[in-house]
Design a protein around this motif. Structure first.
Motif, mmCIF file in Angstrom:
data_model
loop_
_atom_site.group_PDB
_atom_site.id
_atom_site.type_symbol
_atom_site.label_atom_id
_atom_site.label_comp_id
_atom_site.label_asym_id
_atom_site.label_seq_id
_atom_site.Cartn_x
_atom_site.Cartn_y
_atom_site.Cartn_z
ATOM 1 N N ALA A 165 0.868 -1.178 0.000
ATOM 2 C CA ALA A 165 0.000 0.000 0.000
ATOM 3 C C ALA A 165 0.909 1.233 0.000
ATOM 4 O O ALA A 165 1.951 1.230 0.648
ATOM 5 C CB ALA A 165 -0.903 0.012 1.222
ATOM 6 N N TYR A 166 0.501 2.242 -0.732
ATOM 7 C CA TYR A 166 1.288 3.478 -0.780
ATOM 8 C C TYR A 166 0.780 4.413 0.314
ATOM 9 O O TYR A 166 -0.218 5.108 0.145
ATOM 10 C CB TYR A 166 1.170 4.116 -2.159
ATOM 11 N N GLN A 167 1.444 4.354 1.463
ATOM 12 C CA GLN A 167 1.070 5.176 2.602
ATOM 13 C C GLN A 167 2.331 5.769 3.221
ATOM 14 O O GLN A 167 2.730 5.401 4.328
ATOM 15 C CB GLN A 167 0.310 4.344 3.636
ATOM 16 N N PRO A 168 2.980 6.690 2.516
ATOM 17 C CA PRO A 168 4.234 7.238 3.036
ATOM 18 C C PRO A 168 4.010 8.121 4.256
ATOM 19 O O PRO A 168 2.968 8.743 4.413
ATOM 20 C CB PRO A 168 4.755 8.070 1.855
ATOM 21 N N MET A 169 5.024 8.119 5.099
ATOM 22 C CA MET A 169 5.052 9.054 6.220
ATOM 23 C C MET A 169 5.834 10.263 5.717
ATOM 24 O O MET A 169 6.988 10.125 5.316
ATOM 25 C CB MET A 169 5.739 8.427 7.433
ATOM 26 N N ARG A 170 5.210 11.414 5.719
ATOM 27 C CA ARG A 170 5.854 12.608 5.178
ATOM 28 C C ARG A 170 6.571 13.353 6.304
ATOM 29 O O ARG A 170 6.132 13.360 7.447
ATOM 30 C CB ARG A 170 4.820 13.467 4.491
ATOM 31 N N LYS A 171 7.709 13.984 5.908
ATOM 32 C CA LYS A 171 8.514 14.656 6.918
ATOM 33 C C LYS A 171 9.199 15.883 6.327
ATOM 34 O O LYS A 171 9.410 15.970 5.127
ATOM 35 C CB LYS A 171 9.545 13.694 7.529
ATOM 36 N N HIS A 172 9.528 16.807 7.188
ATOM 37 C CA HIS A 172 10.327 17.983 6.845
ATOM 38 C C HIS A 172 11.568 18.046 7.734
ATOM 39 O O HIS A 172 12.318 19.005 7.689
ATOM 40 C CB HIS A 172 9.507 19.261 6.991
ATOM 41 N N ILE A 173 11.744 17.021 8.542
ATOM 42 C CA ILE A 173 12.893 16.888 9.429
ATOM 43 C C ILE A 173 13.749 15.760 8.870
ATOM 44 O O ILE A 173 13.223 14.755 8.406
ATOM 45 C CB ILE A 173 12.429 16.586 10.868
ATOM 46 N N PHE A 174 15.052 15.892 8.876
ATOM 47 C CA PHE A 174 15.915 14.907 8.241
ATOM 48 C C PHE A 174 15.836 13.530 8.895
ATOM 49 O O PHE A 174 15.697 12.523 8.222
ATOM 50 C CB PHE A 174 17.355 15.414 8.172
ATOM 51 N N SER A 175 15.931 13.453 10.201
ATOM 52 C CA SER A 175 15.839 12.164 10.891
ATOM 53 C C SER A 175 14.379 11.730 10.972
ATOM 54 O O SER A 175 13.510 12.510 11.373
ATOM 55 C CB SER A 175 16.401 12.255 12.308
ATOM 56 N N CYS A 176 14.121 10.472 10.655
ATOM 57 C CA CYS A 176 12.759 9.946 10.798
ATOM 58 C C CYS A 176 12.271 10.051 12.237
ATOM 59 O O CYS A 176 11.070 10.198 12.482
ATOM 60 C CB CYS A 176 12.714 8.481 10.341
ATOM 61 N N PHE A 177 13.189 9.999 13.183
ATOM 62 C CA PHE A 177 12.811 10.057 14.590
ATOM 63 C C PHE A 177 12.459 11.465 15.052
ATOM 64 O O PHE A 177 12.026 11.650 16.179
ATOM 65 C CB PHE A 177 13.900 9.437 15.465
ATOM 66 N N GLY A 178 12.594 12.452 14.183
ATOM 67 C CA GLY A 178 12.151 13.805 14.506
ATOM 68 C C GLY A 178 10.652 13.981 14.352
ATOM 69 O O GLY A 178 10.101 15.011 14.730
ATOM 70 N N ILE A 179 9.981 12.965 13.814
ATOM 71 C CA ILE A 179 8.541 13.006 13.594
ATOM 72 C C ILE A 179 7.869 12.039 14.569
ATOM 73 O O ILE A 179 8.024 10.822 14.446
ATOM 74 C CB ILE A 179 8.197 12.597 12.136
ATOM 75 N N PRO A 180 7.129 12.551 15.549
ATOM 76 C CA PRO A 180 6.496 11.668 16.534
ATOM 77 C C PRO A 180 5.611 10.588 15.898
ATOM 78 O O PRO A 180 5.584 9.453 16.381
ATOM 79 C CB PRO A 180 5.668 12.626 17.406
ATOM 80 N N GLU A 181 4.915 10.910 14.834
ATOM 81 C CA GLU A 181 4.041 9.932 14.176
ATOM 82 C C GLU A 181 4.841 8.756 13.614
ATOM 83 O O GLU A 181 4.417 7.601 13.697
ATOM 84 C CB GLU A 181 3.237 10.613 13.059
ATOM 85 N N ILE A 182 6.014 9.037 13.048
ATOM 86 C CA ILE A 182 6.862 7.955 12.531
ATOM 87 C C ILE A 182 7.350 7.088 13.688
ATOM 88 O O ILE A 182 7.316 5.858 13.604
ATOM 89 C CB ILE A 182 8.037 8.517 11.709
ATOM 90 N N SER A 183 7.780 7.710 14.770
ATOM 91 C CA SER A 183 8.218 6.948 15.945
ATOM 92 C C SER A 183 7.097 6.062 16.464
ATOM 93 O O SER A 183 7.323 4.901 16.825
ATOM 94 C CB SER A 183 8.694 7.888 17.052
ATOM 95 N N ARG A 184 5.879 6.587 16.486
ATOM 96 C CA ARG A 184 4.731 5.818 16.972
ATOM 97 C C ARG A 184 4.467 4.611 16.066
ATOM 98 O O ARG A 184 4.289 3.487 16.541
ATOM 99 C CB ARG A 184 3.482 6.696 17.042
ATOM 100 N N VAL A 185 4.470 4.825 14.751
ATOM 101 C CA VAL A 185 4.206 3.733 13.809
ATOM 102 C C VAL A 185 5.299 2.666 13.912
ATOM 103 O O VAL A 185 5.004 1.465 13.922
ATOM 104 C CB VAL A 185 4.069 4.268 12.367
ATOM 105 N N LEU A 186 6.556 3.088 14.001
ATOM 106 C CA LEU A 186 7.643 2.122 14.166
ATOM 107 C C LEU A 186 7.444 1.292 15.429
ATOM 108 O O LEU A 186 7.597 0.075 15.419
ATOM 109 C CB LEU A 186 8.999 2.825 14.203
#
Length: 187
Positions: A77-98
Motif C-alpha cells: 500500500a502506498y502510505q508514506p510518512m511525510r517529513k520535513h525533518i531529516f531524521s525519521c525520529f524527529g517526527i512523533p508519528e513515525i516513531s509511533r508507527v515504528l
C-alpha cells in the motif's frame, strides 16, 4: 531460529525505506541511481516474501516529488510518512508507527546516505532500535559523501551490510518456500 542478536531475523526486522523520491533520482542526482533503486525494489519484494513490515518516508514531497514509481510498485500500500525533518525520529508519528510494528531491528535503505539516512540511523539506538544499513541500497550525489557516511554510521554502532547478505540472514535457512522465492530475486 537464530539466537545471535547481531544477525537479522524475520521475526525482529522491519524494512525502513527513506525518501526514494522522483526529483532526487530522475535528474540523476543520485550516483548509481539504477543500482540503488533496483536494490530498494528488491528489498521490498523480499520484505513481502518474508512478511516484514515496511515503512516508507518522503521528505518534503512538495519540492522533491513523491516516491519513485519503480519503488511504489512493490509496496503493498502506498502510505508514506511525510517529513520535513531529516531524521525519521524527529517526527512523533513515525516513531509511533515504528513502535507499533513491534520490531527491534531496522533494515535501512534510501536516500540520501549522508543526510536523512545517517541522521535516522544515528537516532535509532536512542529510540531503542538496532540498525542494519544496506550499503548498496542507499545513495547520494557524491561518492565521498556516501563512503564517509557509511564509515561514520559503522563507527557509531550501526551494522553496515549489503542487500543480499541482509536477505540471507533473515532467510536463515535454505529449505523453505520463502528461500526458493528469495533465490528468484538474487539471480
Amino acid at each position: 531460529m537464530n539466537g545471535n542478536p547481531a544477525l537479522a531475523t524475520a521475526y525482529d526486522s522491519l524494512l525502513l525505506v527513506i525518501d526514494p523520491q522522483e526529483k532526487l533520482v530522475m535528474v540523476n542526482m543520485i550516483r548509481d541511481c539504477e543500482r540503488v533503486i533496483g536494490n530498494i525494489s528488491m528489498l521490498l519484494r523480499f520484505a513481502f516474501i518474508f512478511d516484514l513490515p515496511v515503512l516508507l518516508t518522503e521528505h518534503y514531497p512538495e519540492r522533491l516529488g513523491y516516491c519513485m514509481e519503480e519503488v511504489r510498485w512493490f509496496l503493498p500500500a502506498y502510505q508514506p510518512m511525510r517529513k520535513h525533518i531529516f531524521s525519521c525520529f524527529g517526527i512523533p508519528e513515525i516513531s509511533r508507527v515504528l513502535s507499533e510494528m513491534g520490531r527491534n531491528l531496522l533494515l535501512v535503505t534510501g536516500i540520501e546516505t549522508h543526510i536523512c539516512v545517517t541522521q535516522t540511523v544515528l537516532d535509532a539506538p536512542h529510540n531503542g532500535y538496532r540498525v542494519m544499513v544496506a550499503a548498496d541500497a542507499v545513495g547520494t550525489r557524491k561518492p565521498l559523501d556516501h563512503e564517509v557516511a557509511l564509515v561514520r554510521m559503522r563507527q557509531l554502532g550501526a551494522a553496515v551490510s549489503i542487500s543480499e547478505a541482509m536477505m540471507y540472514e533473515v532467510a536463515e535457512r535454505d529449505d523453505t518456500e520463502e528461500f526458493k522465492r528469495l533465490l528468484e530475486l538474487v539471480k
